[in-house]
Design an enzyme around this catalytic site. Sequence first.
Site, PDB file in Angstrom:
ATOM      1  N   SER A  51       0.835  -1.207   0.000  1.00 30.80           N
ATOM      2  CA  SER A  51       0.000   0.000   0.000  1.00 30.80           C
ATOM      3  C   SER A  51       0.863   1.248   0.000  1.00 30.80           C
ATOM      4  O   SER A  51       0.376   2.338  -0.303  1.00 30.80           O
ATOM      5  CB  SER A  51      -0.927  -0.006   1.231  1.00 30.80           C
ATOM      6  OG  SER A  51      -0.183  -0.267   2.405  1.00 30.80           O
ATOM      7  N   GLU A 187      -9.158 -10.023   4.122  1.00 36.41           N
ATOM      8  CA  GLU A 187      -9.575  -8.651   3.809  1.00 36.41           C
ATOM      9  C   GLU A 187     -10.985  -8.616   3.219  1.00 36.41           C
ATOM     10  O   GLU A 187     -11.306  -9.364   2.286  1.00 36.41           O
ATOM     11  CB  GLU A 187      -8.569  -8.009   2.829  1.00 36.41           C
ATOM     12  CG  GLU A 187      -8.938  -6.569   2.475  1.00 36.41           C
ATOM     13  CD  GLU A 187      -7.798  -5.753   1.905  1.00 36.41           C
ATOM     14  OE1 GLU A 187      -6.623  -6.217   1.937  1.00 36.41           O
ATOM     15  OE2 GLU A 187      -8.064  -4.642   1.411  1.00 36.41           O
TER      16      GLU A 187
HETATM   17  O1  KIV Z   1      -0.416  -3.409   1.778  1.00 40.18           O
HETATM   18  C1  KIV Z   1      -1.114  -3.340   2.797  1.00 40.18           C
HETATM   19  O2  KIV Z   1      -1.160  -2.294   3.460  1.00 40.18           O
HETATM   20  C2  KIV Z   1      -1.889  -4.525   3.170  1.00 40.18           C
HETATM   21  C3  KIV Z   1      -2.973  -4.471   4.211  1.00 40.18           C
HETATM   22  C4  KIV Z   1      -3.344  -5.816   4.689  1.00 40.18           C
HETATM   23  C5  KIV Z   1      -2.891  -3.520   5.319  1.00 40.18           C
HETATM   24  O3  KIV Z   1      -1.670  -5.538   2.622  1.00 40.18           O
END
Ligand code: KIV
Length: 274
Positions: A51, A187
């Site tokens: 992310s 998720e």
């Molecule tokens: O990349 C990310 O932030 C994630 C989430 C599970 C928080 O994979």
Amino acid sequence: MTETGSTRRPMTPPAIRARKGGMPIVCLTAYTTPMAQLVDKHCDLVLVGDSVGMVLHGLPDTLGVTLDMMVLHGKAVRRGLNSALMVVDMPFGSYEASPEEAFRNAAHLMRETGAEAVKIEGGEQMAPTIRFLSQRSIPVVAHIGLTPQAVNAFGGYRVQGRGAEAEQVLRDAHAVAEAGAFAVVIEKVPEALARQITEDIAVPTIGIGASAACDGQILVVDDILGMFVDFQPKFVKRFAQLGNDAESAIAAYAEEVRVRSFPAPEHLFSDSNP
Ligand code: KIV
């Protein structure tokens, strides 16, 4: 009693695994040293998530994130952690082609960053890769349900596992747990499905948009801090409004510069003051 701050021992994958059904596992993302220092005191597990591409680099999704980006941010996070377990995301394209390629790239990430584990998106289809890595001393966190690297295949960031889709997500959970993942991120799935998975599998589930039935929770740290004024997925709770506060602070600075009230006398140097 919860261990906090300097009283805490460094977390390990087996220690996280042993928290199944126990005290909820607290997880957040971090991408920089100062943020890692802040979250380390309070988290059991810190994820250098892909992310980072959207949060810090302005990318539209996580597909443009590279191994080099994960290494750079992983090194920064390592410098800020003392006790939380550090997990690094394997970016899109670095693990899907074969277990062997996944091993090379996971070993590279762990060697360069000092992370104790990697996270891999995907269910049943990634189980052989998770087994290959786990059997070669690479601890793996699996990630099922809505896997953001598959946003194009899913046709958007949709809830996964509603109705008849639940069977596949359940099969995914069993497959990755049996392949050796020491924890499973779930998720954006319905609460009842997250609860069933948590009851079914032997390793901890870490929910994001998957209810308090999970063995732990994870969110993007910038989201809980309210850094993005116009972005709030339903599963995020803002515990602060730092985006608004930052905007106000920047506006106040700009105004003071324009009216010459900053810098003030206390910010100035002369021949004699320190
Ligand atoms: O990349 C990310 O932030 C994630 C989430 C599970 C928080 O994979």
